[in-house]
Design a protein around this motif. Structure first.
Motif, short mmCIF file in Angstrom:
data_model
loop_
_atom_site.label_atom_id
_atom_site.label_comp_id
_atom_site.label_asym_id
_atom_site.label_seq_id
_atom_site.Cartn_x
_atom_site.Cartn_y
_atom_site.Cartn_z
N THR A 1 38.47 45.39 45.19
CA THR A 1 37.82 44.36 44.37
C THR A 1 36.83 44.99 43.41
OG1 THR A 1 38.05 42.71 46.12
CG2 THR A 1 36.39 42.29 44.43
N VAL B 1 38.81 46.41 40.62
CA VAL B 1 39.25 45.35 39.70
C VAL B 1 38.10 44.92 38.80
CG1 VAL B 1 40.02 42.95 39.57
CG2 VAL B 1 41.11 44.53 41.18
N TYR C 1 40.44 37.72 42.70
CA TYR C 1 41.20 38.74 43.41
C TYR C 1 40.74 38.84 44.87
CZ TYR C 1 42.67 43.36 44.99
OH TYR C 1 43.20 44.40 45.72
#
Length: 307
Positions: A61, A64, A20
């Motif tokens: 991030t 995630v 990602y």
């Protein structure tokens, strides 16, 4: 268990977050350059603007990464629960099929001994009820063994549905039933020999639950393009409404349950062979329609499945 991740979320959390991060960073740079090319006064790759964008990327991030960790933990717990449940079901199935079946065979044996030693008709009727009940439970255990021993993989063999139906009909030649079969010379389908179980079960249900003076069963095989259909129609009382609801809902409930595993066997094993099953019931009888994937190629030999 396959060690190769089957879906992206099965990968390690760090790998997901890292992927990602790379995609988001590239997206920021490409977007900034695209705006600069469309707007002459737009300063490309401005450090302040990029720092702000990359701060948002870093925060997202981290989000995630945390979500991926939570997902993997929950997925691991679910897999563990499923493994335990499968083990419990296998143990219960073996106990039922072996221990209970053996005990019921003992009950049946003693029932016959007692029946030979009594003259009271009422007692003999009670003994007959006991014998019929034990026979039903033993039959259920045999059908459970079929489900347990059948491979969960989609069959890759080819069989002639006409031969499967002819073999099923032969099993009931001694029964007081009028069976008519209309079929082409052959009808090859994508399946293996285990498909004989749901086919036979359809005929068995049509005959066993028929309360008419003359039991009539009409079967027809049709090939229509890529599909082959087996339609079995009887003149019996039809499938009870509560059992049809169970099959449509695909679950058992405390207030509504199928009295026999036979219909489940038909449904599960037809779907295993890539087919479908449809039950239509009325006051005039029941029509069961099985659909399989048709094959026009020459048959390929394969080893019959166990069972």
């Amino acid at each position: 268990m396959n060690d190769t991740p089957s879906v992206p979320l099965d990968r390690p959390a760090a790998a997901i977050a890292g992927g990602y991060l790379l995609l988001a960073t590239g997206w920021v740079v490409l977007t900034d350059l695209a705006f600069a090319s469309m707007s002459p006064g737009f300063q490309p790759l401005d450090p302040t603007r990029l720092l702000y964008a990359w701060t948002l990327v870093a925060v997202s991030t981290l989000g995630v990464y945390l979500v991926a960790i939570r997902y993997r933990r929950r997925a691991g717990a679910v897999r563990s629960d499923l493994a335990i449940s499968n083990q419990q079901l296998q143990v219960l199935s073996r106990v039922f099929r072996h221990n209970v079946r053996n005990d019921l065979n003992v009950v049946r044996g003693y029932t016959h001994l007692i029946e030979d030693r009594v003259d009271d008709e009422e007692v003999r009727r009670h003994l007959e009820t006991i014998r019929e009940t034990t026979d039903d439970v033993v039959a259920i255990s045999e059908k459970l063994s079929v489900v347990e021993e059948t491979s969960p993989r989609t069959p890759s063999g080819r069989v002639d549905l006409v031969n499967i139906v002819d073999d099923a009909v032969e099993d009931f030649e001694d029964e007081d039933v009028d069976i008519t079969v209309i079929a082409p010379s052959e009808a090859w389908i994508r399946a293996d020999s285990s498909v004989r179980y749901p086919v036979r079960e359809v005929f068995e249900n049509a005959i066993a639950h028929n309360d008419k003076p003359t039991c009539r069963v009409d079967a027809r095989i049709d090939v229509n393009g890529t599909a082959t259909y087996l339609e079995v129609r009887d003149n019996g009382p039809g499938i009870p409404e509560n059992e049809r609801q169970v099959l449509q809902a695909e679950e058992e409930t405390p207030l509504s349950h199928a009295s026999s595993i036979g219909l489940w066997l038909v449904k599960w094993m037809c779907e295993l062979h890539g087919g479908t099953v449809r039950f239509d019931a009325s006051d005039d009888g029941t029509t069961v329609r099985l659909r399989f994937n048709a094959l026009a190629d020459d048959p390929i030999d394969f080893a019959p499945s166990a069972g």
